[in-house]
Write an enzyme that holds these catalytic residues in place. Structure first.
Site: not given
Ligand code: G3I
Length: 360
Positions: A165, A205, A241, A272
């Site tokens: 990030e 990532n 996400h 998720d």
């Protein structure tokens, strides 16, 4: 055909036991189908709690640890530490590393023939106090941190999130202690990781890579700049996400295609799905089961369609069961974002993934 019948039966049984907004979680049993790890053409992973601070989810300390271990080892062939490899936990003091919990996960993985993906070496969050208040040679400190951890696991960890990030959704670099103190810190972090373990795959990532095109562009520009400068990078992790609508399939298709064109490996690294964004549902309703089945199936199928075999770093789900997910804690209301329910039973999301893995 058999799978479709099973799925329809499963949906009917959910309507019976948990539909219409009741608060019952489904206990539908899909036990007659094989385990995901046995049918998956890609490494299939799960993020696991390990530490004693992860009260509910720890595979080491929680009351349910044995059951979590059994389920994780049965269905998955790859693991990620949800927290215990983050700097705050693994490097609590400048001259002190805490390996115990991370080693426990690595041993668990070895015993069950699973890969380990390391998460995460450098992040703007989850930092120990000493790092946040550091006043020495920042570049050397970052290199020592990366070198010590990657070397410790060079025999047992095959891939790392080196940087997590580092960009914002608008494509600008995120402010962090690293960015403030070390010029060109991202490239230096990747180079240090490569030196510490030349064999490990090194990933960048991030989240929102499909819904925020400017962020993906920044990541792709970084990768292209690295190529020009001979800075190592092996892959991009799409955290994934998401919710059941956003990003849409066309955005996902565009994003995967652009990332694949770099030739780098691609992981779905933290999947998720928020099913209850507004908190409108108090229970696992039948329409949630249908939506989650379709959403998980579409995303996994798209990954398999667009990412060529040699570039598939695998798919990891961010938690084992709905009640262990970070999402209900974060949004402060019930949700059902994962493949297993609180009784560790397979859900419609599981079936969606199973179908995508076996029908391609
Ligand atoms: O340390 C405290 C502990 O002392 C206390 O007893 C406990 C009670 O709830 O909370 C403990 O820490 C929490 C920790 O999770 C363990 O449960 C933190 O407050 C909480 O912020 C932390 O959240 C984690 C979050 O990253 C921040 O590190 C989530 O579990 C984890 O799922 C989440 O994972 C991130 C990925 O690393 C990066 N991508 C996004 C993803 C989701 O946010």
């Amino acid at each position: 055909m058999k799978q479709t019948i099973c799925y329809l039966l499963a949906l009917l049984s959910m309507v019976g036991c948990g539909g219409g907004g009741s608060s019952t979680t489904t206990t539908t049993n899909y036990a007659d189908q094989p385990n995901l790890r046995d049918v998956s053409p890609v490494p299939l992973g799960v993020a696991l709690g390990v530490g004693d601070f992860e009260t509910k989810s720890s595979i080491r300390y929680s009351a349910n640890a044995e059951n979590y271990q059994a389920l994780a080892a049965k269905e998955f062939n790859s693991v990620v530490a949800e927290n215990v490899m983050k700097p705050e936990f693994i490097h609590p003091q400048e001259n002190e590393y805490f390996w115990d919990d991370a080693d426990y996960l690595v041993d668990f993985a070895k015993a069950n023939n699973m890969q380990v993906h390391g998460h995460t070496l450098i992040w703007y969050q989850t930092l120990p106090n000493w790092m946040q208040n550091y006043s020495g040679d920042w570049e050397q400190m970052m290199i020592d941190h990366i070198t010590t951890i990657v070397s410790h696991y060079s025999d047992s960890i095959s891939s790392w999130d080196v940087l997590n990030e580092a960009f914002q959704d608008d494509g600008t670099e995120r402010t962090s202690i690293w960015q403030q103190h070390i010029p060109d810190y991202i490239a230096k972090a990747f180079s240090a990781a490569r030196t510490a373990d030349p064999d490990a795959d090194l990933y960048y990532n991030d989240y929102n890579l499909a819904s925020a095109p400017a962020k993906l562009n920044a990541v792709l520009e970084m990768a292209s700049d690295f190529k020009t400068r001979n800075i190592p990078i092996d892959g991009i992790g799409f955290q994934m996400h998401i919710d059941s609508n956003s990003p849409n399939l066309s955005q996902l298709r565009t994003a995967f295609s652009k990332a694949v064109a770099t030739g780098l490996k691609i992981r779905i690294s933290e999947m998720d799905v928020v099913m209850n964004p507004d908190g409108a549902y108090t229970g696992y309703a039948s329409n949630i089961a249908t939506q989650e089945h379709d959403r998980f199936k579409q995303v996994v199928a798209l990954y398999l369609e667009l990412v060529p075999l040699a570039q598939r770093g695998g798919i990891t789900f961010w938690g084992l069961a709905d009640n262990l997910s970070w999402i209900p804690n974060y949004y402060k209301h019930a949700d059902w974002p994962l493949l297993f329910d609180s009784k560790l039973q397979r859900k419609a999301a599981w079936t969606g993934v199973y179908e995508a893995l076996t029908e391609n």
